[in-house]
Design a protein around this motif. Structure first.
Motif, mmCIF file in Angstrom:
data_model
loop_
_atom_site.group_PDB
_atom_site.id
_atom_site.type_symbol
_atom_site.label_atom_id
_atom_site.label_comp_id
_atom_site.label_asym_id
_atom_site.label_seq_id
_atom_site.Cartn_x
_atom_site.Cartn_y
_atom_site.Cartn_z
ATOM 1 N N HIS A 284 0.853 -1.185 0.000
ATOM 2 C CA HIS A 284 0.000 0.000 0.000
ATOM 3 C C HIS A 284 0.889 1.234 0.000
ATOM 4 C CE1 HIS A 284 -2.928 2.941 1.708
ATOM 5 N NE2 HIS A 284 -3.652 2.375 0.773
ATOM 6 N N GLN A 285 0.699 2.108 -0.966
ATOM 7 C CA GLN A 285 1.559 3.270 -1.132
ATOM 8 C C GLN A 285 0.833 4.567 -0.787
ATOM 9 O OE1 GLN A 285 2.478 2.603 -5.207
ATOM 10 N NE2 GLN A 285 3.713 0.800 -4.768
ATOM 11 N N GLY A 286 0.005 4.497 0.239
ATOM 12 C CA GLY A 286 -0.729 5.686 0.654
ATOM 13 C C GLY A 286 -1.725 6.117 -0.394
ATOM 14 N N ILE A 287 -1.870 7.401 -0.557
ATOM 15 C CA ILE A 287 -2.852 7.942 -1.497
ATOM 16 C C ILE A 287 -2.462 7.713 -2.958
ATOM 17 C CG2 ILE A 287 -1.883 10.274 -1.610
ATOM 18 C CD1 ILE A 287 -4.837 11.257 -1.490
ATOM 19 N N SER A 288 -1.202 7.399 -3.221
ATOM 20 C CA SER A 288 -0.762 7.279 -4.614
ATOM 21 C C SER A 288 -1.071 5.934 -5.257
ATOM 22 C CB SER A 288 0.735 7.570 -4.723
ATOM 23 O OG SER A 288 1.472 6.599 -4.009
ATOM 24 N N GLY A 289 -1.388 4.877 -4.482
ATOM 25 C CA GLY A 289 -1.741 3.609 -5.104
ATOM 26 C C GLY A 289 -1.426 2.397 -4.249
ATOM 27 N N TYR A 290 -1.493 1.228 -4.885
ATOM 28 C CA TYR A 290 -1.201 -0.027 -4.203
ATOM 29 C C TYR A 290 -0.878 -1.126 -5.204
ATOM 30 C CZ TYR A 290 -6.009 -1.303 -5.479
ATOM 31 O OH TYR A 290 -7.156 -1.560 -6.166
ATOM 32 N N ASN B 105 -3.526 12.295 -12.046
ATOM 33 C CA ASN B 105 -3.922 13.709 -11.985
ATOM 34 C C ASN B 105 -4.286 14.154 -10.570
ATOM 35 O OD1 ASN B 105 -3.619 14.030 -14.804
ATOM 36 N ND2 ASN B 105 -5.671 13.206 -15.125
ATOM 37 N N LEU B 106 -3.471 13.739 -9.619
ATOM 38 C CA LEU B 106 -3.708 14.098 -8.229
ATOM 39 C C LEU B 106 -3.725 15.621 -8.072
ATOM 40 C CD1 LEU B 106 -3.931 13.242 -5.257
ATOM 41 C CD2 LEU B 106 -1.439 13.258 -5.157
ATOM 42 N N GLY B 107 -4.710 16.120 -7.360
ATOM 43 C CA GLY B 107 -4.755 17.536 -7.034
ATOM 44 C C GLY B 107 -5.554 18.385 -7.992
ATOM 45 N N ASN B 108 -6.174 17.805 -9.015
ATOM 46 C CA ASN B 108 -7.027 18.628 -9.870
ATOM 47 C C ASN B 108 -8.401 17.974 -10.026
ATOM 48 O OD1 ASN B 108 -7.064 16.824 -12.100
ATOM 49 N ND2 ASN B 108 -5.178 17.673 -12.911
ATOM 50 N N ASP B 109 -9.288 18.618 -10.740
ATOM 51 C CA ASP B 109 -10.665 18.137 -10.873
ATOM 52 C C ASP B 109 -10.783 16.850 -11.686
ATOM 53 O OD1 ASP B 109 -11.529 20.265 -9.392
ATOM 54 O OD2 ASP B 109 -12.098 21.491 -11.121
ATOM 55 N N ILE C 13 -8.568 7.203 -10.138
ATOM 56 C CA ILE C 13 -7.738 6.052 -9.816
ATOM 57 C C ILE C 13 -7.779 5.116 -11.027
ATOM 58 C CG2 ILE C 13 -9.566 4.712 -8.683
ATOM 59 C CD1 ILE C 13 -7.274 3.883 -6.671
ATOM 60 N N VAL C 14 -6.630 4.586 -11.376
ATOM 61 C CA VAL C 14 -6.507 3.649 -12.491
ATOM 62 C C VAL C 14 -6.041 2.320 -11.917
ATOM 63 C CG1 VAL C 14 -5.349 3.143 -14.663
ATOM 64 C CG2 VAL C 14 -5.922 5.504 -14.082
ATOM 65 N N VAL C 15 -6.834 1.280 -12.165
ATOM 66 C CA VAL C 15 -6.526 -0.051 -11.652
ATOM 67 C C VAL C 15 -6.283 -0.975 -12.830
ATOM 68 C CG1 VAL C 15 -7.360 -1.978 -10.264
ATOM 69 C CG2 VAL C 15 -7.986 0.361 -9.638
ATOM 70 N N ARG C 16 -5.153 -1.679 -12.805
ATOM 71 C CA ARG C 16 -4.814 -2.676 -13.821
ATOM 72 C C ARG C 16 -4.582 -3.991 -13.108
ATOM 73 N NH1 ARG C 16 -3.240 0.116 -18.457
ATOM 74 N NH2 ARG C 16 -2.666 2.276 -18.057
ATOM 75 N N GLY C 17 -5.011 -5.060 -13.728
ATOM 76 C CA GLY C 17 -4.778 -6.339 -13.088
ATOM 77 C C GLY C 17 -5.224 -7.511 -13.927
ATOM 78 N N ILE D 118 -8.495 -3.359 -17.068
ATOM 79 C CA ILE D 118 -8.152 -2.013 -16.632
ATOM 80 C C ILE D 118 -9.470 -1.372 -16.198
ATOM 81 C CG2 ILE D 118 -8.289 -1.065 -18.962
ATOM 82 C CD1 ILE D 118 -6.110 0.968 -18.114
ATOM 83 N N ALA D 119 -9.414 -0.620 -15.128
ATOM 84 C CA ALA D 119 -10.581 0.133 -14.668
ATOM 85 C C ALA D 119 -10.113 1.557 -14.434
ATOM 86 C CB ALA D 119 -11.146 -0.478 -13.394
ATOM 87 N N ASP D 120 -10.709 2.484 -15.142
ATOM 88 C CA ASP D 120 -10.310 3.883 -15.049
ATOM 89 C C ASP D 120 -11.517 4.777 -15.266
ATOM 90 O OD1 ASP D 120 -10.732 3.722 -17.796
ATOM 91 O OD2 ASP D 120 -8.619 3.950 -18.326
ATOM 92 N N GLU D 121 -11.290 5.989 -15.680
ATOM 93 C CA GLU D 121 -12.394 6.910 -15.907
ATOM 94 C C GLU D 121 -13.345 6.441 -17.007
ATOM 95 O OE1 GLU D 121 -8.804 8.406 -18.237
ATOM 96 O OE2 GLU D 121 -9.144 7.729 -16.196
ATOM 97 N N ASN D 122 -12.923 5.449 -17.783
ATOM 98 C CA ASN D 122 -13.761 4.877 -18.844
ATOM 99 C C ASN D 122 -14.495 3.616 -18.402
ATOM 100 O OD1 ASN D 122 -12.983 6.847 -20.799
ATOM 101 N ND2 ASN D 122 -11.021 5.796 -20.926
ATOM 102 N N GLY D 123 -14.389 3.246 -17.133
ATOM 103 C CA GLY D 123 -15.090 2.074 -16.623
ATOM 104 C C GLY D 123 -14.208 0.830 -16.581
ATOM 105 N N PHE D 124 -14.831 -0.303 -16.310
ATOM 106 C CA PHE D 124 -14.153 -1.597 -16.230
ATOM 107 C C PHE D 124 -14.065 -2.187 -17.626
ATOM 108 C CE2 PHE D 124 -14.378 -6.260 -15.562
ATOM 109 C CZ PHE D 124 -13.215 -6.421 -14.828
ATOM 110 N N GLN D 125 -12.831 -2.533 -18.055
ATOM 111 C CA GLN D 125 -12.598 -3.012 -19.413
ATOM 112 C C GLN D 125 -11.841 -4.342 -19.375
ATOM 113 O OE1 GLN D 125 -10.694 0.533 -21.322
ATOM 114 N NE2 GLN D 125 -11.362 1.370 -19.369
ATOM 115 N N PRO D 126 -12.575 -5.470 -19.329
ATOM 116 C CA PRO D 126 -11.917 -6.773 -19.291
ATOM 117 C C PRO D 126 -11.541 -7.260 -20.687
ATOM 118 C CG PRO D 126 -14.274 -7.063 -19.157
ATOM 119 C CD PRO D 126 -14.018 -5.575 -19.187
#
Length: 104
Positions: A33-39, A59-63, A67-71, A88-96
């Motif tokens: 766990h890397q704090g607010i930056s990820g895991y 894009n930490l700190g702006n509007d 969070i981008v999750v890859r796995g 990948i799960a990001d601003e575009n949703g879950f993409q299997p």
């Protein structure tokens, strides 16, 4: 002798039956766990399920922060084949993505 053969046949049938998934144990677990930056997380179970996941805050700190999750995860199907799903799960949703999943 007939009893021994019958007993061995019953044992063979019992061993060939489905595995009780409720008894699965975690055999590997790592969590960075890397704090607010990820895991980074990896889990593997005794019944062959495995998952690996990495997340980062983009894009930490702006509007537009997201969070981008890859796995990926894998498991053994009832047919004995190992199935793997990468995602990948990001601003575009879950993409299997996987060979066994239908494509649009």
């Amino acid at each position: 002798m007939k009893f021994l053969i019958a007993f061995l046949a019953v044992v063979a049938v019992a061993l060939a039956g489905p595995i009780d998934e409720r008894g699965a144990q975690i055999v590997k677990y790592t969590n960075d766990h890397q704090g607010i930056s990820g895991y980074n997380v990896e889990v593997e179970t005794s019944n062959g399920i495995r998952t690996i996941e990495q997340a980062e805050l983009r894009n930490l700190g702006n509007d537009n922060a997201a969070i981008v999750v890859r796995g990926s995860y894998s498991y053994t199907g009832d047919d004995g084949q190992v199935y793997t799903v990468n995602y990948i799960a990001d601003e575009n949703g879950f993409q299997p993505e996987a060979a066994h999943l239908p494509r649009a």
